[in-house]
Write a protein that holds these residues in place. Sequence first.
Motif, PDB file in Angstrom:
ATOM      1  N   VAL A 139       1.128  -1.390   0.051  1.00  0.00           N
ATOM      2  CA  VAL A 139      -0.053   0.239   0.031  1.00  0.00           C
ATOM      3  C   VAL A 139       0.933   1.340  -0.107  1.00  0.00           C
ATOM      4  CG1 VAL A 139      -1.763   1.209   1.251  1.00  0.00           C
ATOM      5  CG2 VAL A 139      -2.063  -1.262   1.218  1.00  0.00           C
ATOM      6  N   ALA A 140       1.836   1.498   0.972  1.00  0.00           N
ATOM      7  CA  ALA A 140       2.833   2.463   0.925  1.00  0.00           C
ATOM      8  C   ALA A 140       3.557   2.671  -0.420  1.00  0.00           C
ATOM      9  CB  ALA A 140       3.759   2.202   2.019  1.00  0.00           C
ATOM     10  N   ALA A 141       3.894   1.549  -1.097  1.00  0.00           N
ATOM     11  CA  ALA A 141       4.621   1.723  -2.470  1.00  0.00           C
ATOM     12  C   ALA A 141       3.572   2.318  -3.470  1.00  0.00           C
ATOM     13  CB  ALA A 141       5.002   0.269  -2.874  1.00  0.00           C
ATOM     14  N   LEU A 142       2.400   1.686  -3.396  1.00  0.00           N
ATOM     15  CA  LEU A 142       1.265   2.620  -4.185  1.00  0.00           C
ATOM     16  C   LEU A 142       1.078   3.650  -4.145  1.00  0.00           C
ATOM     17  CD1 LEU A 142      -1.076  -0.414  -4.623  1.00  0.00           C
ATOM     18  CD2 LEU A 142       0.246   0.075  -6.497  1.00  0.00           C
ATOM     19  N   ALA A 143       1.097   4.225  -2.821  1.00  0.00           N
ATOM     20  CA  ALA A 143       0.764   5.818  -2.581  1.00  0.00           C
ATOM     21  C   ALA A 143       2.025   6.616  -2.806  1.00  0.00           C
ATOM     22  CB  ALA A 143       0.706   5.758  -1.067  1.00  0.00           C
ATOM     23  N   ARG A 144       3.123   6.023  -2.929  1.00  0.00           N
ATOM     24  CA  ARG A 144       4.287   6.895  -3.432  1.00  0.00           C
ATOM     25  C   ARG A 144       4.218   7.386  -4.807  1.00  0.00           C
ATOM     26  NH1 ARG A 144       7.706   2.826  -0.790  1.00  0.00           N
ATOM     27  NH2 ARG A 144       8.156   1.999  -2.728  1.00  0.00           N
ATOM     28  N   HIS A 145       4.676   8.762  -5.082  1.00  0.00           N
ATOM     29  CA  HIS A 145       4.577   9.342  -6.441  1.00  0.00           C
ATOM     30  C   HIS A 145       5.698   9.461  -7.155  1.00  0.00           C
ATOM     31  CE1 HIS A 145       0.363  10.344  -5.470  1.00  0.00           C
ATOM     32  NE2 HIS A 145       0.551  10.794  -4.472  1.00  0.00           N
ATOM     33  N   ASP A 146       6.838   8.724  -6.285  1.00  0.00           N
ATOM     34  CA  ASP A 146       8.199   8.958  -7.097  1.00  0.00           C
ATOM     35  C   ASP A 146       8.382   7.577  -7.626  1.00  0.00           C
ATOM     36  OD1 ASP A 146       8.353   7.876  -4.410  1.00  0.00           O
ATOM     37  OD2 ASP A 146      10.705   7.656  -4.720  1.00  0.00           O
ATOM     38  N   GLU A 147       9.292   7.520  -8.743  1.00  0.00           N
ATOM     39  CA  GLU A 147       9.624   6.317  -9.393  1.00  0.00           C
ATOM     40  C   GLU A 147      11.010   6.012  -8.996  1.00  0.00           C
ATOM     41  OE1 GLU A 147       7.638   4.482 -11.006  1.00  0.00           O
ATOM     42  OE2 GLU A 147       6.084   5.939 -11.227  1.00  0.00           O
ATOM     43  N   SER A 148      11.342   5.960  -7.564  1.00  0.00           N
ATOM     44  CA  SER A 148      12.662   5.486  -6.920  1.00  0.00           C
ATOM     45  C   SER A 148      13.112   4.278  -7.279  1.00  0.00           C
ATOM     46  CB  SER A 148      12.667   5.756  -5.470  1.00  0.00           C
ATOM     47  OG  SER A 148      11.530   4.955  -5.047  1.00  0.00           O
ATOM     48  N   LYS A 149      14.291   4.310  -7.201  1.00  0.00           N
ATOM     49  CA  LYS A 149      14.842   2.813  -7.515  1.00  0.00           C
ATOM     50  C   LYS A 149      14.587   1.777  -6.489  1.00  0.00           C
ATOM     51  CE  LYS A 149      19.514   2.924  -8.579  1.00  0.00           C
ATOM     52  NZ  LYS A 149      20.884   3.019  -8.305  1.00  0.00           N
ATOM     53  N   PRO A 150      14.084   0.538  -6.927  1.00  0.00           N
ATOM     54  CA  PRO A 150      13.650  -0.492  -6.031  1.00  0.00           C
ATOM     55  C   PRO A 150      14.841  -0.734  -4.869  1.00  0.00           C
ATOM     56  CG  PRO A 150      14.199  -1.469  -8.159  1.00  0.00           C
ATOM     57  CD  PRO A 150      14.307   0.023  -8.254  1.00  0.00           C
ATOM     58  N   GLN A 151      14.264  -1.287  -3.816  1.00  0.00           N
ATOM     59  CA  GLN A 151      15.050  -1.624  -2.665  1.00  0.00           C
ATOM     60  C   GLN A 151      15.621  -2.969  -2.852  1.00  0.00           C
ATOM     61  OE1 GLN A 151      12.342  -1.183   0.755  1.00  0.00           O
ATOM     62  NE2 GLN A 151      13.178   0.989   0.949  1.00  0.00           N
ATOM     63  N   GLY A 152      16.664  -3.130  -2.466  1.00  0.00           N
ATOM     64  CA  GLY A 152      17.427  -4.507  -2.477  1.00  0.00           C
ATOM     65  C   GLY A 152      17.230  -5.176  -0.991  1.00  0.00           C
ATOM     66  N   SER A 153      17.669  -6.552  -0.974  1.00  0.00           N
ATOM     67  CA  SER A 153      17.423  -7.319   0.294  1.00  0.00           C
ATOM     68  C   SER A 153      18.745  -8.147   0.227  1.00  0.00           C
ATOM     69  CB  SER A 153      16.109  -7.969   0.145  1.00  0.00           C
ATOM     70  OG  SER A 153      16.342  -9.094  -0.925  1.00  0.00           O
ATOM     71  N   VAL A 154      18.789  -8.616   1.630  1.00  0.00           N
ATOM     72  CA  VAL A 154      19.933  -9.548   1.835  1.00  0.00           C
ATOM     73  C   VAL A 154      19.325 -10.906   2.415  1.00  0.00           C
ATOM     74  CG1 VAL A 154      22.048  -9.898   3.137  1.00  0.00           C
ATOM     75  CG2 VAL A 154      21.670  -7.713   1.868  1.00  0.00           C
ATOM     76  N   ALA A 155      20.034 -11.989   2.405  1.00  0.00           N
ATOM     77  CA  ALA A 155      19.342 -13.270   2.607  1.00  0.00           C
ATOM     78  C   ALA A 155      20.733 -14.050   3.431  1.00  0.00           C
ATOM     79  CB  ALA A 155      18.804 -14.326   1.814  1.00  0.00           C
ATOM     80  N   LEU A 156      20.935 -14.215   4.836  1.00  0.00           N
ATOM     81  CA  LEU A 156      22.015 -14.686   5.187  1.00  0.00           C
ATOM     82  C   LEU A 156      21.569 -16.202   4.964  1.00  0.00           C
ATOM     83  CD1 LEU A 156      22.105 -12.282   8.465  1.00  0.00           C
ATOM     84  CD2 LEU A 156      23.513 -11.993   6.249  1.00  0.00           C
ATOM     85  N   VAL A 157      22.430 -17.254   4.288  1.00  0.00           N
ATOM     86  CA  VAL A 157      22.096 -18.210   4.035  1.00  0.00           C
ATOM     87  C   VAL A 157      23.140 -19.302   4.503  1.00  0.00           C
ATOM     88  CG1 VAL A 157      21.717 -20.027   1.965  1.00  0.00           C
ATOM     89  CG2 VAL A 157      20.890 -17.650   1.960  1.00  0.00           C
ATOM     90  N   GLY A 158      22.757 -20.255   5.215  1.00  0.00           N
ATOM     91  CA  GLY A 158      23.607 -21.353   5.634  1.00  0.00           C
ATOM     92  C   GLY A 158      23.693 -22.423   4.533  1.00  0.00           C
ATOM     93  N   ALA A 159      25.139 -22.747   4.178  1.00  0.00           N
ATOM     94  CA  ALA A 159      25.352 -23.502   2.989  1.00  0.00           C
ATOM     95  C   ALA A 159      25.573 -24.984   3.716  1.00  0.00           C
ATOM     96  CB  ALA A 159      26.516 -23.191   2.105  1.00  0.00           C
ATOM     97  N   GLY A 160      25.601 -25.384   4.683  1.00  0.00           N
ATOM     98  CA  GLY A 160      25.634 -26.672   5.501  1.00  0.00           C
ATOM     99  C   GLY A 160      27.330 -26.863   5.352  1.00  0.00           C
ATOM    100  N   PRO A 161      27.563 -28.041   5.684  1.00  0.00           N
ATOM    101  CA  PRO A 161      29.041 -28.260   5.855  1.00  0.00           C
ATOM    102  C   PRO A 161      29.910 -28.510   4.239  1.00  0.00           C
ATOM    103  CG  PRO A 161      27.726 -30.406   6.142  1.00  0.00           C
ATOM    104  CD  PRO A 161      26.774 -29.210   6.025  1.00  0.00           C
ATOM    105  N   GLY A 162      29.308 -28.676   3.223  1.00  0.00           N
ATOM    106  CA  GLY A 162      29.849 -28.757   2.037  1.00  0.00           C
ATOM    107  C   GLY A 162      29.070 -29.757   0.991  1.00  0.00           C
ATOM    108  N   ASP A 163      28.520 -30.989   1.649  1.00  0.00           N
ATOM    109  CA  ASP A 163      27.618 -31.636   0.560  1.00  0.00           C
ATOM    110  C   ASP A 163      26.570 -31.010   0.186  1.00  0.00           C
ATOM    111  OD1 ASP A 163      26.141 -33.568  -0.318  1.00  0.00           O
ATOM    112  OD2 ASP A 163      26.054 -34.860   1.088  1.00  0.00           O
ATOM    113  N   PRO A 164      26.246 -30.700  -1.079  1.00  0.00           N
ATOM    114  CA  PRO A 164      25.154 -30.048  -1.684  1.00  0.00           C
ATOM    115  C   PRO A 164      23.893 -30.486  -1.659  1.00  0.00           C
ATOM    116  CG  PRO A 164      26.284 -31.086  -3.728  1.00  0.00           C
ATOM    117  CD  PRO A 164      27.478 -31.109  -2.233  1.00  0.00           C
ATOM    118  N   GLY A 165      23.862 -31.870  -1.051  1.00  0.00           N
ATOM    119  CA  GLY A 165      22.551 -32.442  -0.770  1.00  0.00           C
ATOM    120  C   GLY A 165      22.055 -32.016   0.564  1.00  0.00           C
TER     121      GLY A 165
END
Length: 476
Positions: free
Chosen positions: A204-230
């Motif tokens: 709703v806040a994004a629809l109310a804004r009148h500027d076309e500002s650059k979209p916000q990014g995001s960060v995911a802190l991801v655990g890859a485990g011990p090494g086995d991709p499975g």
Amino acid sequence: MQLYPLFADLSGRPVLVVGGGDVAARKASMLLRAGATVTVGAPVLGPELRELVQQGRVAYRDGAYQPGWQDGTWLVVAATRSRPLNSRIAADGHARQRLVNVVDDPALSSFQVPAVIDRSPLLVAISSSGVAPVLARRLRERIESLIDPALGSLLQLAQRYRARIRARYADLGTRRRFYDWLHDGPVNASLRASQPLHAEQQLVAALARHDESKPQGSVALVGAGPGDPGLLTLHALRALNEADVILHDELISPQVLDLARRDAVQIAVGKRGGGTHTPQETIHALLLEHAQAGRRVVRLKGGDPFVFGRGGEELAFLREHGIACEVVPGITAALACAAYSGVPLTHRDHAQSVRLVTAHCQQSLDTLDWADLARERQTLAVYMGVAKLEEITRQLVAHGRSASTPFALVENGSLPTQRTLVGTLGELPALATRHAVRAPALLILGEVAAQAESSHWYGELLGAVAAKAPALANAA
């Protein structure tokens, strides 16, 4: 194209299922989920169908199949154990111009039920045209792992605001960019975090804004485990496939990185004792730079971000700067190394607690309560301790831990190069030197470690047990 793909609206429409067993029950349940009005016909019903009938969710025709059962139905499912009977049901249905599915018999069927991924209102259906249903199910499992579970909630939210989005962004190109932001930005991140009210407020806040500002990014802190991709979680795999930028630890295996989106920028921010080192402040700056540029960033860490991974510091830094974050847990080294070496971290007879300890530098060793760590009937899992084995052994023995306490030292846990060294605490430094154990390695100390001698199942086993094997063979 042998089959014509079709998504049928069965809401409120009558459907017949012939059969009373488990297969018929599964078909009836799926049809009920689609909103169909289901009638089941059979001489005898199994417990699942009986319960559905008793609940009033399914109508029941008691007795042997009659062609008239098909009158007024939109489609028919034959799920009996008799192929001649299924053939009769199919023939009657085709004569009445009904769509008929005979379970596991494409030759008799005029439609087939695909393997389905349900993220309602999004549905993904996979068919092998009846040639290889097992392959279709396997493909469904792979594709399902890539589709965000929150996507259904996001589509429902977008559907409710579709008219306002179209009115706000009349230009098609601008509207597409807004939908990209909706899928990739903080709204979807909030839904993943089970915060639907906050997600809607952001929309709703994004629809109310009148500027076309650059979209916000995001960060995911991801655990890859011990090494086995499975051992990656489905959430970790999804994050890797959505990332624009990946900041990864040095010890992340190439096999894990190969699962990432092909055009993602990969930046090594290695931290290894005695080797390359990227200051934490530099990592913070890189996370902030790319997120503020509107990119989806994955901070990929070995093991779990919140177990000796400084994930808490990074999360606090990003929250202070208003960056949308999520945390994807990973399998930490203690769990993986123990499991891959056949060592239970807890045991009713030997260990009622587990202590996770880091020993990567002298400063961390100086802060440990050695008297408490030397207590019996607990398991110690020591991270980053290969270079400090003599000090660890000296302190534990000096504070009362028996030199005969079993240990398992696991090098390259879960990788094809895994080696597990076993012995007793008093032998630990000498054995590790003799076998040239190198980081990364995790030390498991306590009575439970003795089980590696009999339960070890992955990689090479070293130490006293391995040394005895030739002598035992000769004696035999």
